[in-house]
Design a protein around this motif. Structure first.
Motif, PDB file in Angstrom:
ATOM      1  N   THR A 194      56.627 -43.251  -7.629  1.00 24.34           N
ATOM      2  CA  THR A 194      57.985 -42.923  -7.235  1.00 24.34           C
ATOM      3  C   THR A 194      58.456 -41.725  -8.050  1.00 24.34           C
ATOM      4  O   THR A 194      57.682 -41.130  -8.814  1.00 24.34           O
ATOM      5  CB  THR A 194      58.914 -44.136  -7.424  1.00 24.34           C
ATOM      6  N   ILE A 225      62.465 -39.771  -9.620  1.00 19.25           N
ATOM      7  CA  ILE A 225      63.895 -39.974  -9.842  1.00 19.25           C
ATOM      8  C   ILE A 225      64.652 -38.757  -9.338  1.00 19.25           C
ATOM      9  O   ILE A 225      64.320 -37.622  -9.683  1.00 19.25           O
ATOM     10  CB  ILE A 225      64.210 -40.224 -11.332  1.00 19.25           C
ATOM     11  N   GLU A 248      64.855 -43.745  -0.233  1.00 12.20           N
ATOM     12  CA  GLU A 248      65.483 -43.899  -1.549  1.00 12.20           C
ATOM     13  C   GLU A 248      65.821 -45.351  -1.869  1.00 12.20           C
ATOM     14  O   GLU A 248      66.124 -46.150  -0.987  1.00 12.20           O
ATOM     15  CB  GLU A 248      66.800 -43.132  -1.598  1.00 12.20           C
ATOM     16  N   PHE A 249      65.821 -45.625  -3.174  1.00  9.50           N
ATOM     17  CA  PHE A 249      66.416 -46.844  -3.708  1.00  9.50           C
ATOM     18  C   PHE A 249      67.512 -46.424  -4.673  1.00  9.50           C
ATOM     19  O   PHE A 249      67.326 -45.511  -5.479  1.00  9.50           O
ATOM     20  CB  PHE A 249      65.393 -47.712  -4.434  1.00  9.50           C
ATOM     21  N   TYR A 250      68.643 -47.115  -4.593  1.00  9.09           N
ATOM     22  CA  TYR A 250      69.798 -46.794  -5.446  1.00  9.09           C
ATOM     23  C   TYR A 250      69.903 -47.794  -6.584  1.00  9.09           C
ATOM     24  O   TYR A 250      70.279 -48.947  -6.372  1.00  9.09           O
ATOM     25  CB  TYR A 250      71.071 -46.767  -4.604  1.00  9.09           C
ATOM     26  N   ALA A 251      69.580 -47.332  -7.773  1.00  8.08           N
ATOM     27  CA  ALA A 251      69.599 -48.222  -8.935  1.00  8.08           C
ATOM     28  C   ALA A 251      71.014 -48.508  -9.411  1.00  8.08           C
ATOM     29  O   ALA A 251      71.251 -49.504 -10.097  1.00  8.08           O
ATOM     30  CB  ALA A 251      68.783 -47.611 -10.077  1.00  8.08           C
ATOM     31  N   ALA A 276      65.457 -51.371 -10.413  1.00 10.85           N
ATOM     32  CA  ALA A 276      64.562 -50.279 -10.038  1.00 10.85           C
ATOM     33  C   ALA A 276      63.108 -50.716 -10.119  1.00 10.85           C
ATOM     34  O   ALA A 276      62.298 -50.420  -9.225  1.00 10.85           O
ATOM     35  CB  ALA A 276      64.803 -49.067 -10.938  1.00 10.85           C
ATOM     36  N   ALA A 334      60.992 -47.559  -2.235  1.00  9.97           N
ATOM     37  CA  ALA A 334      61.456 -46.670  -3.306  1.00  9.97           C
ATOM     38  C   ALA A 334      60.509 -45.484  -3.493  1.00  9.97           C
ATOM     39  O   ALA A 334      59.838 -45.358  -4.507  1.00  9.97           O
ATOM     40  CB  ALA A 334      61.601 -47.442  -4.611  1.00  9.97           C
ATOM     41  N   ILE A 354      64.028 -42.801  -6.555  1.00 15.08           N
ATOM     42  CA  ILE A 354      65.111 -43.633  -7.081  1.00 15.08           C
ATOM     43  C   ILE A 354      66.278 -42.730  -7.457  1.00 15.08           C
ATOM     44  O   ILE A 354      66.102 -41.749  -8.182  1.00 15.08           O
ATOM     45  CB  ILE A 354      64.640 -44.441  -8.304  1.00 15.08           C
TER      46      ILE A 354
END
Length: 248
Positions: free
Chosen positions: A9, A11, A167-170, A198, A219, A222
């Protein structure tokens, strides 16, 4: 999960969100800790000076830059929905990406991706005309689009032949429906909770919703928001947690 099958992944961070004499987020401290910067294009935040400086800062750290276009909503920071036709939305998005691309060209950089901001992002996840408008703009610039798997981002973008970076939203909550909970402003969040979420998103492909339901996520990237008051602490905690899954 062994190294041979490890899912990698990166950021990303929404940046360059000051305006005139007003500042938002500590971009200089955040930039060295990320992989990709999403630069505001003037409609929810930023202006020509902030855009140029943010692109220059990213170039100095070797960070890839994508456009972060919004609904035309400076006062609401792009977090209020608007009724706009597909054609009007597409023109609004093309205008903003073109402005950022000019600054990228000036610095010898390439446009890496498109990531809609705030309410526009949420609209495109659920409203077909908004997702199609984003694709209309992406047809011109031919770069990947950041979005969320399991929503219209995935079905419409990929159906139109565009690459989705999921996307993953932490630092945001998820509703039981799987959609993001968009708020007008954010307070500080627990860095360890963000880091644990995450890591689970990367290793298990799941996140707990506000109602305690496990939601499937993907993800590829992130997101940490620069306007979260303790964004630096959150980002460092997330990096520590997912370090083995980040590019060397």
């Amino acid at each position: 999960m062994n190294a041979a099958h490890r899912v990698m992944t990166e950021i990303n961070c929404d940046m360059g969100e000051g305006f005139g004499l007003y500042s938002m987020g500590d971009d200089e401290a955040l930039m060295p800790l990320i992989s990709v910067a999403n630069v505001a294009c003037g409609f929810h935040a930023s202006d020509f000076n902030h855009m140029r400086r943010t692109v220059q800062l990213a170039r100095g750290h070797g960070i890839r830059v994508g456009a972060h276009p919004s609904l035309p909503d400076l006062q609401g920071f792009g977090r209020r929905e608007m009724k706009m036709s597909r054609e009007e939305l597409a023109n609004c998005i093309i205008y903003q990406i073109g402005a950022l691309k000019g600054f990228l060209d000036a610095e010898g950089m390439s446009l890496n991706h498109i990531k809609p901001h705030g309410a526009l992002y949420g609209m495109a996840a659920q409203q077909e005309h908004a997702a199609e408008a984003i694709c209309d703009a992406a047809d011109i610039f031919r770069v990947p689009i950041f979005g969320m798997a399991g929503t219209l981002h995935e079905t419409v973008y990929q159906g139109r032949g565009h690459r989705l970076v999921s996307e993953f939203y932490a630092d945001l909550d998820y509703a039981d429906s799987g959609h993001l909970v968009i708020v007008r402003s954010r307070g500080a969040i627990d860095p360890e909770r963000a880091a644990a979420r995450a890591l689970r998103a990367v290793t298990e492909g799941k996140v707990a919703s506000q109602g305690g339901k496990d939601i499937a996520v993907r993800a590829d990237s992130i997101c940490i928001h620069s306007d979260t008051p303790n964004a630096i602490d959150v980002l460092r905690a997330v990096r520590d947690a997912i370090g083995p899954y980040l590019p060397a």
